[in-house]
Design an enzyme around this catalytic site. Sequence first.
Site, short mmCIF file in Angstrom:
data_model
loop_
_atom_site.label_atom_id
_atom_site.label_comp_id
_atom_site.label_asym_id
_atom_site.label_seq_id
_atom_site.Cartn_x
_atom_site.Cartn_y
_atom_site.Cartn_z
CD GLU A 1 -12.77 -4.91 4.45
OE1 GLU A 1 -12.13 -3.90 4.79
OE2 GLU A 1 -12.63 -6.01 5.02
NE ARG B 1 -6.64 7.76 4.48
CZ ARG B 1 -7.37 6.96 5.25
NH1 ARG B 1 -8.09 7.46 6.24
NH2 ARG B 1 -7.36 5.66 5.06
N GLY C 1 0.81 -1.23 0.00
CA GLY C 1 0.00 0.00 0.00
C GLY C 1 0.83 1.27 0.00
N GLY D 1 -12.76 -4.15 8.95
CA GLY D 1 -13.70 -5.17 8.50
C GLY D 1 -14.42 -5.76 9.71
NE ARG E 1 53.86 29.06 25.84
CZ ARG E 1 53.39 28.78 27.05
NH1 ARG E 1 52.20 28.23 27.20
NH2 ARG E 1 54.11 29.06 28.11
C1 UD1 Z 1 -7.81 -4.63 5.76
C2 UD1 Z 1 -8.94 -5.68 5.82
C3 UD1 Z 1 -9.87 -5.30 6.97
C4 UD1 Z 1 -9.11 -5.25 8.26
C5 UD1 Z 1 -7.91 -4.28 8.14
C6 UD1 Z 1 -7.04 -4.40 9.36
C7 UD1 Z 1 -9.30 -6.44 3.54
C8 UD1 Z 1 -10.20 -6.36 2.36
N1 UD1 Z 1 -9.64 -5.69 4.57
O1 UD1 Z 1 -8.46 -3.40 5.46
O2 UD1 Z 1 -10.91 -6.29 7.07
O3 UD1 Z 1 -9.95 -4.85 9.31
O4 UD1 Z 1 -7.12 -4.61 7.00
O5 UD1 Z 1 -6.00 -3.46 9.29
O6 UD1 Z 1 -8.37 -7.18 3.52
N2 UD1 Z 1 -1.98 -4.01 0.63
C9 UD1 Z 1 -1.23 -4.48 -0.41
N3 UD1 Z 1 -1.74 -4.41 -1.66
C10 UD1 Z 1 -2.99 -3.94 -1.93
C11 UD1 Z 1 -3.75 -3.46 -0.84
C12 UD1 Z 1 -3.23 -3.52 0.43
O7 UD1 Z 1 -0.10 -4.93 -0.22
O8 UD1 Z 1 -3.38 -3.94 -3.09
C13 UD1 Z 1 -1.40 -4.05 2.00
C14 UD1 Z 1 -1.25 -2.69 2.63
O9 UD1 Z 1 0.06 -2.18 2.41
C15 UD1 Z 1 -1.48 -2.97 4.10
C16 UD1 Z 1 -2.39 -4.20 4.11
O10 UD1 Z 1 -2.30 -4.76 2.83
O11 UD1 Z 1 -0.28 -3.27 4.76
C17 UD1 Z 1 -3.82 -3.83 4.42
O12 UD1 Z 1 -4.27 -2.97 3.39
P1 UD1 Z 1 -5.25 -1.75 3.66
O13 UD1 Z 1 -5.56 -1.12 2.36
O14 UD1 Z 1 -4.73 -0.90 4.74
O15 UD1 Z 1 -6.54 -2.57 4.14
P2 UD1 Z 1 -7.68 -2.03 5.07
O16 UD1 Z 1 -8.62 -1.23 4.28
O17 UD1 Z 1 -7.11 -1.44 6.28
#
Ligand code: UD1
Length: 476
Positions: free
Chosen positions: A154, A15, A11, A140, A439
């Site tokens: 979610e 923000r 990710g 979630g 010196r």
């Molecule tokens: C996710 C969970 C949610 C949980 C929360 C806990 C899903 C759909 N949802 O939501 O149920 O309560 O984590 O923190 O799984 N990432 C990737 N590639 C992507 C998207 C995300 O590597 O395409 C990684 C991000 O870097 C992060 C982690 O996965 O470390 C979680 O991703 P994030 O987008 O923060 O998920 P949440 O919406 O928080």
Amino acid sequence: MKNSVIILAGGQGKRMKIDKPKVLCEVLGQPMLEWVIKACESAGETNICIVRGFAGHFITNYLNGRYPTVLQRDRLGTGHAVMQAVDFLRENSDSNALILCGDAPFIDKETIEGALKLHTQKNRSVTVVTSVVDNPTGYGRIVRNENGISAIVEEKDCDDSQRNIREINSGCYWFKTKDLLDVLFEITPDNAQGEYYLTDCIGLLIKRGKTADAYISENENVSLGANDRKSLLRLNTIAREKNINKHLDNGIEFTCTDGVIIGNDVEIGAGSVINAGCVLTGNTKIGNGCVVGPNTCLNDTVVGRDCILNNVQANQTEIGSGVKIGPWVNLRPGTKIANNAKIGDFVEIKNSVIGDSTSVAHLTYIGDSDVGENVNFGCGVVTVNYNGDKKFRTKIGDNAFIGCNTNLIAPVSVGSCAYTAAGSTITKDIPDGALAIERGSAAIKEGYADRMLKNRVEKFNAKKEQEAEKAKAEKE
Ligand code: UD1
Ligand code: CA
């Protein structure tokens, strides 16, 4: 067969407003990713693969070969991220897979182990680590049925009643690897965010008659993640208070914890006092009975017992026992200070050894030097260690006495019990017990002021007289 661990770190963290991956944002001086890696390692799970995506080279650089990574080119969701590691999962398909979020740093050994135990005992397909929180916003929600859990929904896909559920998905799961591989590519991006949700695996597994259930972690912070700077600060505050509480339980005295930050691996001996404004990081170890601070930053620094450190910065330094340092001292990497030494105000020491009971009381720079025991430095001594091209060492024997404002032009050695005259610029080695004076000799020109200053003093006196007369006239 060993278990597989996948840490999701693709990710961006828009923000956070940084151009690095979010998982490299730090909590108590360590990237969130590192916290997650350490938790896995402490649970003995070291077959780790990290999914990198946005600015992924930062993660490769940070890991420096410690663990393999796979690249997720387009960030299409947590399920899509796991798909990128499919080859890694297939290497050990008869074991279990632990999936973790790299942005939830408070996952711990007990939770990882406890969840695996339950997972294998109950022969489940998937065990989701959950926690029950007051404010589930953003996470979630865990939907339960009589057999365990039926789905994770979610926030953006919740109906009103689901939104009120307070049991949330931590983002940490144990899967039977085979079962995960069976359903992983059946996930579709058919949801509010148009993403491939890893959480959809739960529903797919249940459809196939498999079992899914939760492990409710005793760690109330296990799910906490950071999506913006405010939540990152909150994580820092939680971690900071937790560490201070641990040291309070160990018999450390804090009179005021304002500005006190203590890293996870720092050790402090009982009876020591930590004053306001101390930042203790890395593998810093402090012995018993020390008084540290105020305003002291120690990184990877070892301090013996009964030391006083007031307004000190030290990095990669070893300090003996009974040493008094400060105020306003900078100790740079490679410095070793023996027992009972005294390092006073405005002293900088770099890559040097300072012997037992040696005193460096004020305004001195010691670089690349080997200093013996019971040496006394006058005020303003400088070891001149750098000629603009190379660095050289200075050697000072036991009991030597270095006069005020001595420059020691390295490479140079001062013998034991040798003296340097104040203001000397020493360019030659000094034998044991000798005095070196290097010196200009004194030249005194009698009557010089009469010749040079007469005019100036007369003018000044005349002006003063005029002013006095003027003041007198104004009074009358
Ligand atoms: C996710 C969970 C949610 C949980 C929360 C806990 C899903 C759909 N949802 O939501 O149920 O309560 O984590 O923190 O799984 N990432 C990737 N590639 C992507 C998207 C995300 O590597 O395409 C990684 C991000 O870097 C992060 C982690 O996965 O470390 C979680 O991703 P994030 O987008 O923060 O998920 P949440 O919406 O928080
Ligand atoms: Ca998150």
